[in-house]
Design a protein around this motif. Structure first.
Motif, short mmCIF file in Angstrom:
data_model
loop_
_atom_site.label_atom_id
_atom_site.label_comp_id
_atom_site.label_asym_id
_atom_site.label_seq_id
_atom_site.Cartn_x
_atom_site.Cartn_y
_atom_site.Cartn_z
N GLY A 265 39.55 31.40 29.81
CA GLY A 265 39.13 33.07 29.67
C GLY A 265 38.98 33.46 31.25
N LEU A 266 38.30 34.66 31.64
CA LEU A 266 38.31 35.30 32.86
C LEU A 266 36.91 34.53 33.55
CD1 LEU A 266 37.92 39.15 31.82
CD2 LEU A 266 39.95 37.89 32.73
N VAL A 267 37.53 34.29 34.85
CA VAL A 267 36.46 33.69 35.85
C VAL A 267 35.14 35.02 36.11
CG1 VAL A 267 35.91 32.87 38.06
CG2 VAL A 267 38.05 32.42 36.99
N ASP A 268 34.14 34.58 36.20
CA ASP A 268 32.87 35.08 36.18
C ASP A 268 32.83 35.36 37.86
OD1 ASP A 268 29.76 35.69 37.15
OD2 ASP A 268 29.61 36.02 35.00
N PHE A 269 32.83 36.39 38.48
CA PHE A 269 32.72 36.62 39.87
C PHE A 269 31.58 36.08 40.42
CE2 PHE A 269 36.15 39.90 41.50
CZ PHE A 269 36.94 39.44 40.49
N HIS A 270 30.11 36.32 40.02
CA HIS A 270 29.23 35.75 40.47
C HIS A 270 29.20 34.18 40.45
CE1 HIS A 270 25.26 35.72 42.04
NE2 HIS A 270 24.66 35.15 41.12
N GLU A 271 29.54 33.67 39.14
CA GLU A 271 29.79 32.33 39.16
C GLU A 271 30.41 31.59 40.13
OE1 GLU A 271 29.33 29.90 34.76
OE2 GLU A 271 31.40 30.89 35.19
N TYR A 272 31.46 32.21 40.29
CA TYR A 272 32.41 31.70 41.34
C TYR A 272 31.62 31.46 42.70
CZ TYR A 272 36.85 30.45 43.54
OH TYR A 272 37.80 29.61 44.08
N GLN B 167 38.98 46.58 39.47
CA GLN B 167 39.34 46.97 38.24
C GLN B 167 38.35 46.34 37.09
OE1 GLN B 167 41.53 49.35 38.11
NE2 GLN B 167 42.31 49.34 40.12
N PRO B 168 38.07 47.23 35.97
CA PRO B 168 37.33 46.79 35.17
C PRO B 168 37.81 45.76 34.41
CG PRO B 168 38.27 48.80 34.60
CD PRO B 168 38.70 48.66 35.80
N TYR B 169 38.99 45.46 34.07
CA TYR B 169 39.50 44.48 33.16
C TYR B 169 39.07 42.84 33.83
CZ TYR B 169 43.56 45.49 36.28
OH TYR B 169 44.35 46.00 37.69
N TRP B 170 38.62 42.79 35.01
CA TRP B 170 37.85 41.54 35.44
C TRP B 170 36.76 41.36 35.10
CZ3 TRP B 170 41.95 39.10 35.77
CH2 TRP B 170 43.45 39.49 36.73
N ASN B 171 36.16 40.06 34.96
CA ASN B 171 34.77 39.88 34.94
C ASN B 171 34.03 39.96 36.32
OD1 ASN B 171 32.21 39.30 33.65
ND2 ASN B 171 32.69 37.05 33.23
N ASN B 172 34.05 41.14 36.73
CA ASN B 172 33.44 41.26 38.36
C ASN B 172 32.22 41.71 38.57
OD1 ASN B 172 33.56 43.95 37.50
ND2 ASN B 172 35.70 44.33 38.53
N ASN B 173 31.48 41.92 37.46
CA ASN B 173 29.98 42.32 37.57
C ASN B 173 29.92 43.55 38.41
OD1 ASN B 173 29.31 39.67 36.35
ND2 ASN B 173 29.74 38.99 38.52
N GLY B 174 30.74 44.22 39.01
CA GLY B 174 30.64 45.38 39.51
C GLY B 174 30.27 45.19 40.96
N ASP B 175 30.12 44.18 41.65
CA ASP B 175 29.30 43.82 42.99
C ASP B 175 30.44 43.32 43.97
OD1 ASP B 175 28.00 43.21 44.94
OD2 ASP B 175 26.64 41.73 43.71
N PRO B 176 30.73 44.49 44.98
CA PRO B 176 31.82 44.03 45.77
C PRO B 176 31.54 42.80 46.78
CG PRO B 176 31.40 46.45 45.72
CD PRO B 176 30.04 45.71 45.03
N ALA C 284 33.71 39.51 48.11
CA ALA C 284 34.00 39.01 49.57
C ALA C 284 33.53 37.69 49.64
CB ALA C 284 32.95 39.98 50.40
N LYS C 285 32.38 37.21 49.20
CA LYS C 285 32.08 35.81 49.25
C LYS C 285 33.04 34.80 48.49
CE LYS C 285 27.14 37.14 48.71
NZ LYS C 285 25.82 37.16 47.93
N ASN C 286 33.68 35.14 47.37
CA ASN C 286 34.61 34.42 46.63
C ASN C 286 35.79 34.36 47.68
OD1 ASN C 286 32.85 34.40 44.75
ND2 ASN C 286 33.93 35.62 43.53
N VAL C 287 36.40 35.44 48.05
CA VAL C 287 37.45 35.17 49.05
C VAL C 287 37.24 34.39 50.14
CG1 VAL C 287 38.73 36.77 50.86
CG2 VAL C 287 38.78 37.69 48.51
N ASN C 288 35.91 34.33 50.84
CA ASN C 288 35.68 33.41 52.13
C ASN C 288 35.97 32.19 51.53
OD1 ASN C 288 35.29 35.53 53.84
ND2 ASN C 288 33.15 35.61 53.38
N ARG C 289 35.20 31.83 50.14
CA ARG C 289 34.97 30.49 49.62
C ARG C 289 36.37 29.75 49.35
NH1 ARG C 289 31.38 27.46 47.58
NH2 ARG C 289 29.51 28.96 47.74
N TYR C 290 37.41 30.81 48.89
CA TYR C 290 38.49 30.32 48.29
C TYR C 290 39.43 30.12 49.52
CZ TYR C 290 42.84 30.08 45.65
OH TYR C 290 44.02 29.52 44.93
N PHE C 291 39.38 30.88 50.46
CA PHE C 291 40.43 30.49 51.82
C PHE C 291 39.86 29.43 52.52
CE2 PHE C 291 41.67 35.38 51.74
CZ PHE C 291 42.92 35.11 50.90
#
Length: 401
Positions: A129-136, A173-182, A186-193
């Protein structure tokens, strides 16, 4: 009945038939017979080639994206795109990481063999399923992600063959499990890269933020870049598409200008916030759309051409301010998909001359004249597709444009 009366009746009957046929053609294609004739004359002076480079000799391919390229090169009478966009997901175990990496390695090497740069969109979605942004942000996915990139390296993929990677697209976008927290984005992009560049230090990277047609999205977009490590990002991307009200009772005006749905101003401000001079515009124009209430939207050829010209205007503005611009164009017919949108310029497998093929050639030629790089998103059915990583145990309802 006198001969004169017969002639008058015959003429009236033929006019009625032609009028009815024109209505049917307009409904199916978005422009009638007479409109198509006027448009064809208007486009008669369009460039006969998309670029000044000859079309390369293409080898047969099992990749659905690459299989579409020869049609574009046939229509253009030249080379047309240096890049193509592809989509992938995120691994959720070491075996899953290995399977996904093996399939991706084969695909990246095929792109390299065809001298096409992949623009890889890594969606925050998995087999479960969808990735929880905060969990990532907690590092839960780090081991699997590292395994994935190490496997790509072990399969002989080079930094150059990796192309451009963009994780967590359209994070607002609301179709992701993004928790509404920008900040989570940013933290996830830094971590992934950081994980990716620990294995592929020269890989190109980018972010892709979505806009909402007809509204000033810049303040919201910049909230998503605030905590991003500028040293990790090469491309600042903005995505936007035309919009039409799907309900006849909706009195809002259609948004058909890229100045409203993917403006140079928004892209430039995002680029400035990331300290980069490289911009990606992910855009498209559709000719036909099915609406959720069972209706249909047919876009007039003149309107579609106006949309493409407005995209060129944004590119001109960005190039004038010294930005390198990569334009990815959605051009696939997805009326048989959940999206119900026809982004195409001709029927797959049948690139015959028409107002729409001329329109595409003119658009591609103008982008090339501006010094922009063109990327495509389209695909064709092929007999033996490459291994897929799209096995899912849970449907998220996610629908790509």
């Amino acid at each position: 009945m006198r001969k004169r009366d017969v002639m008058i009746s015959t003429c009236l009957f033929l006019a009625l038939v032609m009028g009815t046929f024109n209505i049917v053609i307009t409904h199916l294609t978005g422009s009638g017979l007479f409109e198509r004739s006027r448009q064809s004359l208007a486009l008669a002076s369009a460039a006969t080639a998309c670029t000044g480079k000859p079309a390369p000799k293409r080898q047969p391919t099992a990749d659905a994206q690459l299989a579409a390229l020869p049609e574009y090169e046939q229509v253009c009478g030249s080379a047309v795109a240096d890049s193509m966009m592809i989509f992938t997901q995120m691994p959720i175990s070491e075996p899953n990481a290995v399977e996904m990496a093996d399939a991706m390695a084969a695909r990246l090497k095929e792109f390299s063999a065809q001298n096409i740069t992949p623009v890889v969109i890594v969606e925050p979605e998995t087999e479960w399923g969808l990735v929880d942004f905060h969990e990532y942000t907690t590092g839960m996915y780090d081991g699997w992600t590292t395994k994935y990139f190490n496997r790509l390296k072990n399969r002989g993929v080079s930094d150059r063959q990796m192309g451009l990677w963009i994780p967590f697209p359209e994070p607002e976008q609301p179709y992701w499990n993004n928790n509404g927290d920008p900040d989570d984005f940013a933290k996830n992009v830094n971590r992934y890269f950081r994980l990716e560049r620990s294995v592929f230090p020269e890989v190109r990277t980018g972010v892709l933020l979505g806009t909402q047609a007809g509204t000033d999205q810049t303040p919201k977009l910049l909230a998503y870049t605030r905590l991003i490590d500028d040293s990790l990002v090469d491309f600042a991307g903005v995505q936007g598409f035309p919009w039409h009200p799907s309900d006849p009772a909706d009195s809002r005006q259609a948004v058909i200008s890229a100045g409203e749905f993917a403006s140079a101003s928004a892209a430039e401000q995002v680029a400035q916030s990331l300290g980069t001079r490289k911009v990606l515009l992910n855009v498209g124009s559709y000719r036909h759309k099915l609406t959720k209430n069972g209706g249909e939207i047919a876009v007039d050829a003149r309107e579609r051409q106006a949309t493409l010209r407005s995209i060129t205007d944004q590119v001109t503005a960005l190039r004038g301010n010294g930005y390198d611009v990569l334009v990815n164009v959605f051009a696939e017919n997805k009326t048989n998909r959940p999206e119900g949108i026809d982004w195409s310029y001709w029927a797959a497998g049948n690139p015959t001359e028409s107002v729409y093929t001329s329109m595409f050639v003119q658009f591609a030629h103008e982008l090339n004249e501006q010094g922009a790089t063109l990327s495509l998103y389209d695909a064709r059915n092929v007999p033996t597709p490459l291994p897929s990583t799209s096995k899912r145990t849970k449907s998220s309802g996610r629908r790509r444009q």
